[in-house]
Scaffold this active site. Structure first.
Site, PDB file in Angstrom:
ATOM      1  N   LYS A   1     -10.118  -0.786  10.807  1.00 13.45           N
ATOM      2  CA  LYS A   1     -10.193  -1.977   9.953  1.00 13.45           C
ATOM      3  C   LYS A   1     -10.441  -3.242  10.775  1.00 13.45           C
ATOM      4  CE  LYS A   1      -7.115  -0.100   6.394  1.00 13.45           C
ATOM      5  NZ  LYS A   1      -7.982   0.243   5.271  1.00 13.45           N
TER       6      LYS A   1
ATOM      7  N   HIS B   1       0.868  -1.187   0.000  1.00 12.69           N
ATOM      8  CA  HIS B   1       0.000   0.000   0.000  1.00 12.69           C
ATOM      9  C   HIS B   1       0.902   1.233   0.000  1.00 12.69           C
ATOM     10  CE1 HIS B   1      -2.788   2.937   1.868  1.00 12.69           C
ATOM     11  NE2 HIS B   1      -3.786   2.120   1.537  1.00 12.69           N
TER      12      HIS B   1
ATOM     13  N   ASP C   1       3.144  -4.680   8.101  1.00 12.83           N
ATOM     14  CA  ASP C   1       1.934  -3.889   7.906  1.00 12.83           C
ATOM     15  C   ASP C   1       0.760  -4.850   8.081  1.00 12.83           C
ATOM     16  OD1 ASP C   1      -0.330  -2.688   6.895  1.00 12.83           O
ATOM     17  OD2 ASP C   1       0.668  -1.795   5.161  1.00 12.83           O
TER      18      ASP C   1
ATOM     19  N   GLN D   1      -4.474  -5.054   6.962  1.00 17.54           N
ATOM     20  CA  GLN D   1      -5.503  -5.995   6.500  1.00 17.54           C
ATOM     21  C   GLN D   1      -5.525  -7.266   7.334  1.00 17.54           C
ATOM     22  OE1 GLN D   1      -7.808  -5.341   4.161  1.00 17.54           O
ATOM     23  NE2 GLN D   1      -6.928  -3.303   3.804  1.00 17.54           N
TER      24      GLN D   1
ATOM     25  N   CYS E   1      -4.782   2.451  -3.594  1.00 13.08           N
ATOM     26  CA  CYS E   1      -3.497   2.938  -3.021  1.00 13.08           C
ATOM     27  C   CYS E   1      -2.365   1.954  -3.274  1.00 13.08           C
ATOM     28  CB  CYS E   1      -3.616   3.241  -1.532  1.00 13.08           C
ATOM     29  SG  CYS E   1      -4.766   4.551  -1.177  1.00 13.08           S
TER      30      CYS E   1
HETATM   31  N1  PLP Z   1      -1.621  -0.763   4.595  1.00  6.94           N
HETATM   32  C1  PLP Z   1      -2.569  -1.491   4.008  1.00  6.94           C
HETATM   33  C2  PLP Z   1      -2.239  -2.878   3.520  1.00  6.94           C
HETATM   34  C3  PLP Z   1      -3.854  -0.979   3.876  1.00  6.94           C
HETATM   35  O1  PLP Z   1      -4.810  -1.706   3.294  1.00  6.94           O
HETATM   36  C4  PLP Z   1      -4.131   0.321   4.366  1.00  6.94           C
HETATM   37  C5  PLP Z   1      -5.465   0.926   4.185  1.00  6.94           C
HETATM   38  O2  PLP Z   1      -6.231   0.519   3.350  1.00  6.94           O
HETATM   39  C6  PLP Z   1      -3.095   1.029   4.991  1.00  6.94           C
HETATM   40  C7  PLP Z   1      -1.855   0.455   5.091  1.00  6.94           C
HETATM   41  C8  PLP Z   1      -3.338   2.388   5.559  1.00  6.94           C
HETATM   42  O3  PLP Z   1      -4.246   2.335   6.615  1.00  6.94           O
HETATM   43  P1  PLP Z   1      -4.801   3.677   7.281  1.00  6.94           P
HETATM   44  O4  PLP Z   1      -5.290   4.534   6.150  1.00  6.94           O
HETATM   45  O5  PLP Z   1      -5.886   3.217   8.187  1.00  6.94           O
HETATM   46  O6  PLP Z   1      -3.652   4.308   7.987  1.00  6.94           O
END
Ligand code: PLP
Length: 415
Positions: free
Chosen positions: A235, A132, A209, A212, A373
């Protein structure tokens, strides 16, 4: 597999669980809502909503500051939420849990604080081709600042990591590896435990990370042996604006603070400031108190469900949706790795994902469209975006049937 909407899946009573999520009773455009955008954000059970209301109506106050009753109640509830998070992800203790705004902030914290103290022009930061933007851009920024190089572990066409290539780049001894446990776009579950072991042998520190994976896999930080792990409350059925950075105590202790302000200090003079202990050293300013307490309630809710049943239920939904969608002529699924979370990205012929998303919305079906993203991943497949259906344990087979009907309708309207 037959459509079995309304019945229990394994030992999970999905229809009863759906009653815990008031928003699932909503009508959208005259149709009962089908919510398949859980990868973007998840819905909140009533217990979380009630916890937030109770916080603001009975104990709202600032934490760690007041001697008065409300402040002590708020502090107790905030610190209890930290212990709940520590227990949920199996951290060694609450001092390893830092409340942040979300995954993005957690990764930025590590990239800035660890990056500045650990990286130099001779170092490499390793990420993967399916990250992401939140796990790409902070590393690009710190590489620019320190002169370190960013390297990418490639993926194979079906959307899993090229593990041979991963082993080769790890032999170059990167300083940091930052890797997603589950791809938000493809659903791929990466074998992070194995990769972390390889990375440690090569001397790298590893950030996972878990934006998900937290919803589907409930990662255990001690089992994974990751050095850092970041996730977002929203999430995992909790509020927005709150997240968690886990870090091994020895590394967090050695890292300089990231932001300065109240609560993160021990003493301040104009000549010198000394810093607070963990985790407060990394929590400058008034935190999202209600958010943290709400996140604790969300994790309590999840702990009331059998994780194996949740996983089995999501696996059945994934298999059912994959089977039904694959039978639609011209539909291509992106991400067919053997290990997948309940996320399906697809396109239909030359139809633009946005147009498909609009027609699905008209039928009350919420999916995500676009690049999610993950623009480098879109470049890899040579597409502008996909339609993404991401399912949680409160989705049922009826939701998948409605999605497939909506897709058929989009095809007939747009062709
Ligand atoms: N990393 C992954 C794999 C994600 O799917 C997301 C959000 O969709 C993020 C990071 C960023 O999360 P946040 O916008 O809640 O900080």
């Amino acid at each position: 597999m037959q459509s079995t909407a309304g019945t229990a899946i394994r030992s999970l009573d999905v229809e009863r669980i759906r009653m815990d999520f008031p928003i699932l009773q909503t009508q959208v455009n005259g149709f009962p809502l089908v919510y398949l955008d859980n990868g973007a954000t998840s819905q909140k059970p009533r217990s979380v909503l009630q916890t937030l209301e109770r916080y603001y109506t009975t104990i709202n106050s600032n934490v760690h500051r007041g001697v008065h009753h409300l402040s002590q109640e708020a502090t107790d509830a905030y610190e209890a939420a930290r212990r709940t998070v520590a227990h949920f992800i199996h951290a060694a203790g609450p001092q390893e849990i830092i409340f942040t705004r979300g995954t993005t902030e957690g990764i930025n914290l590590v990239a800035s604080s660890l990056g500045r103290s650990r990286l130099s022009p001779k170092d490499t930061v390793l990420i993967t081709a399916m990250e992401h933007h939140s796990n790409i851009v902070p590393w690009q920024m710190i590489c620019e600042e320190t002169g370190a190089r960013l390297k990418i572990i490639p993926i194979l066409d079906r959307g899993d990591l090229d593990l041979e290539a991963a082993r080769r780049v790890l032999e170059e001894k990167p300083g940091i590896l930052a890797i997603t446990q589950v791809s938000n776009t493809l659903g791929t579950i990466n074998p992070v435990k194995q990769i972390i072991a390889w990375a440690h042998q090569a001397g790298a520190l590893v950030l996972v990370d878990a934006a998900q994976s937290i919803q589907h896999l409930h990662p255990d930080v001690q089992d994974l042996d990751c050095d850092f792990l970041a996730f977002s409350g929203h999430k995992v059925f909790g509020p927005t604006g709150i997240g968690v950075l886990y870090g091994k105590e020895k590394f967090l202790d050695a890292m300089p603070p990231w932001q300065g302000g109240g609560d993160m200090i021990r003493t301040v003079t104009f000549d010198k400031t000394t810093y607070n202990d963990l985790p407060y050293k990394f929590e400058a300013g008034t935190p999202h108190i209600a958010g943290a307490i709400g996140l604790g309630a969300a994790l309590d809710y999840l702990q009331g469900l059998d994780p194996a049943s949740v996983l089995a239920c999501e696996g059945q939904l994934l298999a059912y949706a994959t089977g039904k969608l694959s039978r639609i002529p011209g539909l291509r699924i992106y991400g067919t790795a053997p290990q997948k979370a309940s996320v399906i990205s697809f396109n239909i012929g030359k139809l633009h994902p946005y147009d498909v998303g609009v027609i699905l919305d008209q039928a009350g079906i919420a999916v995500r469209t676009g690049h999610h993203c993950t623009q480098p991943l879109m470049d890899f497949y040579g597409i502008p975006g996909t339609v993404r259906a991401s399912m949680a344990f409160y989705n049922n087979f009826n939701d998948v049937d409605r999605l497939c009907q909506g897709v058929e309708k989009a095809i007939s309207m747009l062709n």
